[in-house]
Design a protein around this motif. Structure first.
Motif, PDB file in Angstrom:
ATOM      1  N   PHE A 135       0.869  -1.448  -0.108  1.00  0.00           N
ATOM      2  CA  PHE A 135       0.235   0.006   0.134  1.00  0.00           C
ATOM      3  C   PHE A 135       0.435   1.634  -0.325  1.00  0.00           C
ATOM      4  O   PHE A 135       0.926   2.098  -0.640  1.00  0.00           O
ATOM      5  N   ALA A 162       0.454  14.875   0.425  1.00  0.00           N
ATOM      6  CA  ALA A 162       0.378  13.156   1.143  1.00  0.00           C
ATOM      7  C   ALA A 162      -1.452  12.944   1.896  1.00  0.00           C
ATOM      8  O   ALA A 162      -1.124  12.021   1.177  1.00  0.00           O
ATOM      9  N   LEU A 163      -1.631  13.827   1.869  1.00  0.00           N
ATOM     10  CA  LEU A 163      -2.994  14.308   2.038  1.00  0.00           C
ATOM     11  C   LEU A 163      -3.675  13.952   1.005  1.00  0.00           C
ATOM     12  O   LEU A 163      -4.714  12.534   1.019  1.00  0.00           O
ATOM     13  N   THR A 166      -2.869   9.774   0.307  1.00  0.00           N
ATOM     14  CA  THR A 166      -4.034   8.765   1.172  1.00  0.00           C
ATOM     15  C   THR A 166      -5.150   8.789   0.278  1.00  0.00           C
ATOM     16  O   THR A 166      -5.940   7.849   0.455  1.00  0.00           O
ATOM     17  N   THR A 167      -5.500   9.770   0.294  1.00  0.00           N
ATOM     18  CA  THR A 167      -7.367  10.527  -0.041  1.00  0.00           C
ATOM     19  C   THR A 167      -7.687  10.308  -1.039  1.00  0.00           C
ATOM     20  O   THR A 167      -8.056   8.675  -1.526  1.00  0.00           O
ATOM     21  N   LEU A 169      -5.958   7.268  -2.678  1.00  0.00           N
ATOM     22  CA  LEU A 169      -5.652   5.152  -2.110  1.00  0.00           C
ATOM     23  C   LEU A 169      -7.183   5.154  -1.358  1.00  0.00           C
ATOM     24  O   LEU A 169      -7.829   3.936  -1.948  1.00  0.00           O
ATOM     25  N   ALA A 170      -7.701   5.397  -0.981  1.00  0.00           N
ATOM     26  CA  ALA A 170      -8.552   5.266   0.010  1.00  0.00           C
ATOM     27  C   ALA A 170      -9.762   5.379  -0.460  1.00  0.00           C
ATOM     28  O   ALA A 170     -10.884   4.880  -1.070  1.00  0.00           O
ATOM     29  N   ALA A 195     -12.646  12.071  -5.797  1.00  0.00           N
ATOM     30  CA  ALA A 195     -11.611  12.119  -5.453  1.00  0.00           C
ATOM     31  C   ALA A 195     -11.014  12.661  -6.531  1.00  0.00           C
ATOM     32  O   ALA A 195      -9.848  13.938  -6.089  1.00  0.00           O
TER      33      ALA A 195
END
Lengths: 206, 206
Positions: A135, A162-163, A166-167, A169-170, A195
């Motif tokens: 991941f 970075a935010l 993650t957003t 990928l989620a 996204a």
């Protein structure tokens, strides 16, 4: 490239090892890890139990090889999209690529890596770490993609890459789960569109 | 309230049925559905096999009762947050509520409903539909929350509530999976913060 096995084998040995991992991957995708036995892998792959134990210490080691294989398959498809961003159209192309795979498979299986993670992460820690690293590699690809948007001057320099990584990928993992459950690509399309639209809110004003 | 069983039982019978479903839910969360046997449920719940088959036709029917129980538990916690939105602070309170549950559990288990979905959706269709309905109910709660933001005049009237509801649910599911895998609430916090920040981009300008 699949992570090299820690032991080295002849090329015939490598082929046998690959056949075992491929077979285990297919069975685990279909029946889950708990529902897949070494005996079942032997039978389907047409190899003896002693052969499996020649290549893998135990089922956990085989499971880790399956995770590495699935990570390679998933990331080999997506990384070229995410690390060669040329503009907004590249994000749409990535979204279409992901949605298309699900459409073609009839939304079966969801994300092979996500499914393994969902089943395995409360198990042994060594296996969990292989999932975490996979991941992380995926998240880095998103990070690189957002960074390229900065380099192109298409998003603001103060964008929190970075935010957003993650957003994204989620959103992808959650979208794949809903797509698999509903047997419909719409929730995946919507989640990825949301996204990407969020990323667009960081667009450099012209 | 748990979905009423299709057959009616005495109150003692209801208690036995509940004990069976609770036990099966715990075991399935720990070992997955494939890794949970009727025999294992009997042993842990201290009931006989014939008792289980008195309440459930087969393992699939028991699995559906477990999904309904987990959906109730998850939604009973979150629905009050999502359907009583008073402003932006309500979204932050919901995020904190979700993150706190994971922090307290040591990020174990992820989303009980998501885990069941990940394992089961390529199985029988009746079971999948119970999962789909549970996710739809969850999505409706998000939809209602976004609608309330419109009613309060806090987001623009042309805000696509359906898109945001799917985006929020996917962000939550994906965030929970990453949280479970990394044994760290950060990816969940980031994913939810990202989804709420996206909602904020629809804020009515003052």
């Amino acid at each position: 490239m699949q992570t090299a096995p820690t032991r080295s084998f002849t090329s015939k040995g490598e082929r046998t090892r690959s056949k075992i991992v491929d077979t285990a991957a297919s069975l685990m995708l279909l029946d889950g890890v708990a529902g897949t036995t070494i005996e079942g892998v032997c039978e389907t792959a047409g190899v003896g139990k002693s052969q499996i134990y020649h290549y893998f210490d135990d089922k956990n080691e085989l499971v880790r090889a399956v995770i590495e294989l699935q990570a390679e398959l998933v990331l080999n498809g997506q990384e070229p999209h995410l690390t060669n961003i040329r503009g907004w159209e590249s994000w749409d192309a990535w979204r279409d690529f992901v949605v298309d795979i699900q459409r073609k498979s009839g939304c079966a299986g969801g994300c092979p890596l996500g499914s393994l993670a969902s089943e395995l992460t409360d198990g042994d820690d060594l296996t969990r770490m292989v999932l975490v690293r996979s991941f992380q590699r995926w998240e880095r690809a998103f990070l690189e993609g957002v960074q390229q948007m900065k380099d192109l001057g298409l998003v603001r320099q103060d964008t929190d890459a970075a935010l957003l990584a993650t957003t994204l990928l989620a959103a992808l993992q959650g979208g794949l789960l809903l797509c698999q459950t509903c047997k419909d690509v719409s929730p995946l399309e919507t989640s990825l569109a949301g996204a990407i639209a969020y990323l667009r809110t960081f667009a450099e004003s012209e």
